[in-house]
Design an enzyme around this catalytic site. Sequence first.
Site, PDB file in Angstrom:
ATOM      1  N   HIS A   1      -7.276  -4.565  10.156  1.00 53.17           N
ATOM      2  CA  HIS A   1      -6.939  -4.273   8.755  1.00 53.17           C
ATOM      3  C   HIS A   1      -5.644  -4.949   8.327  1.00 53.17           C
ATOM      4  CE1 HIS A   1      -4.814  -0.319  10.065  1.00 53.17           C
ATOM      5  NE2 HIS A   1      -3.872  -0.998   9.436  1.00 53.17           N
TER       6      HIS A   1
ATOM      7  N   ASN B   1      -7.809  -2.781  14.238  1.00 53.16           N
ATOM      8  CA  ASN B   1      -9.189  -3.084  13.835  1.00 53.16           C
ATOM      9  C   ASN B   1      -9.235  -4.266  12.859  1.00 53.16           C
ATOM     10  OD1 ASN B   1      -8.152  -1.981  11.525  1.00 53.16           O
ATOM     11  ND2 ASN B   1      -9.576  -0.248  11.405  1.00 53.16           N
TER      12      ASN B   1
ATOM     13  N   GLU C   1      -9.602  -1.843   5.162  1.00 57.81           N
ATOM     14  CA  GLU C   1     -10.260  -1.480   6.410  1.00 57.81           C
ATOM     15  C   GLU C   1     -11.566  -2.276   6.561  1.00 57.81           C
ATOM     16  OE1 GLU C   1      -8.753   0.198   8.575  1.00 57.81           O
ATOM     17  OE2 GLU C   1      -8.265   2.250   8.007  1.00 57.81           O
TER      18      GLU C   1
ATOM     19  N   ASP D   1       0.814  -1.216   0.000  1.00 53.90           N
ATOM     20  CA  ASP D   1       0.000   0.000   0.000  1.00 53.90           C
ATOM     21  C   ASP D   1       0.848   1.267   0.000  1.00 53.90           C
ATOM     22  OD1 ASP D   1       0.969  -0.438   2.564  1.00 53.90           O
ATOM     23  OD2 ASP D   1      -0.989  -0.644   3.500  1.00 53.90           O
TER      24      ASP D   1
HETATM   25  C1  GLP Z   1      -0.388   0.311   8.747  1.00 51.20           C
HETATM   26  C2  GLP Z   1      -0.093  -0.543   7.517  1.00 51.20           C
HETATM   27  C3  GLP Z   1      -0.389  -2.010   7.765  1.00 51.20           C
HETATM   28  C4  GLP Z   1       0.211  -2.453   9.093  1.00 51.20           C
HETATM   29  C5  GLP Z   1      -0.418  -1.651  10.201  1.00 51.20           C
HETATM   30  C6  GLP Z   1       0.030  -2.082  11.587  1.00 51.20           C
HETATM   31  O1  GLP Z   1      -1.703   0.753   8.818  1.00 51.20           O
HETATM   32  N1  GLP Z   1      -0.823  -0.111   6.356  1.00 51.20           N
HETATM   33  O2  GLP Z   1       0.149  -2.771   6.686  1.00 51.20           O
HETATM   34  O3  GLP Z   1      -0.009  -3.829   9.288  1.00 51.20           O
HETATM   35  O4  GLP Z   1      -0.057  -0.289   9.987  1.00 51.20           O
HETATM   36  O5  GLP Z   1       1.232  -1.478  11.925  1.00 51.20           O
HETATM   37  P1  GLP Z   1       2.148  -1.856  13.159  1.00 51.20           P
HETATM   38  O6  GLP Z   1       2.965  -3.013  12.703  1.00 51.20           O
HETATM   39  O7  GLP Z   1       2.980  -0.629  13.377  1.00 51.20           O
HETATM   40  O8  GLP Z   1       1.268  -2.182  14.300  1.00 51.20           O
END
Ligand code: GLP
Length: 250
Positions: free
Chosen positions: A138, A136, A143, A67
């Site tokens: 995702h 959440n 989402e 993304d």
């Molecule tokens: C972002 C990314 C996700 C990732 C999420 C969780 O929103 N788009 O791909 O999994 O963060 O991040 P973290 O690993 O910092 O908890």
Amino acid sequence: MKLIVAPDYAGICEKAANIFADEIRRNPACVLGLATGSTPVGLYQQLIRRYQDGTLDLSHVQTFNLDEYCGLAGDHPQSYRWFMQKNLFDHVNIPPQQTHIPSGIADDPEEECRRYDALIESCGGIDIQLLGIGHNGHIGFNEPDDHFPVGSHLTRLTDSTIQANSRFFASEDEVPTHAITMGAGSILKAKKILLMASGQGKAEILCRSMTGPVTPAVPASVLQLHRDAVILADEAAASLLCRIIPPSEE
Ligand code: GLP
């Protein structure tokens, strides 16, 4: 679905690096699906260390990130392109033209999504897709929704994701409201999926995603449908899930 548990964050990074390194040695021209967020950083450090000590050659791999924020160019310090450069690409020998991330500044985001999906297809599809998980549920920026989007698409970030990701920006107002992300369908097409989760804060959503109903309201639940999905969690993140799914010995 297989659950692998390590005692701590360093342990899951080591195990994830072993899985990636094995795949790259078996198939030097493999296609890697990569992720951002804080969770994969330790894995990337391991890959850098292995490259630097001469035990891992990444020169033939192709990479596709999940993304990118809309409105941020690749030279913006909070863009995911920048994140990947600083945390992995600048330190290993993947030729720049073999690293792919959706453009956050394309004039026509829908066209950019089609271009990205076609490029993944033309490289033969993703061999291993790395994922983190949002609070959440995702994955990428898929989402909670009322349907599972199939391919790459433009998405609006939820308030909770904007708030969670604001820790990387000067203020919440600076967090982009939209992103381009691979769809749940694109993720499921990967031959193997590796989801990393660390810390007590991920325990509840990880358990709900992997043992609750498969529903777009909890996007990561779609991984239950994949035949080679590995959940790599530290003891804190796995604390609820491992009461239901016995951890594998690997
Ligand atoms: C972002 C990314 C996700 C990732 C999420 C969780 O929103 N788009 O791909 O999994 O963060 O991040 P973290 O690993 O910092 O908890």
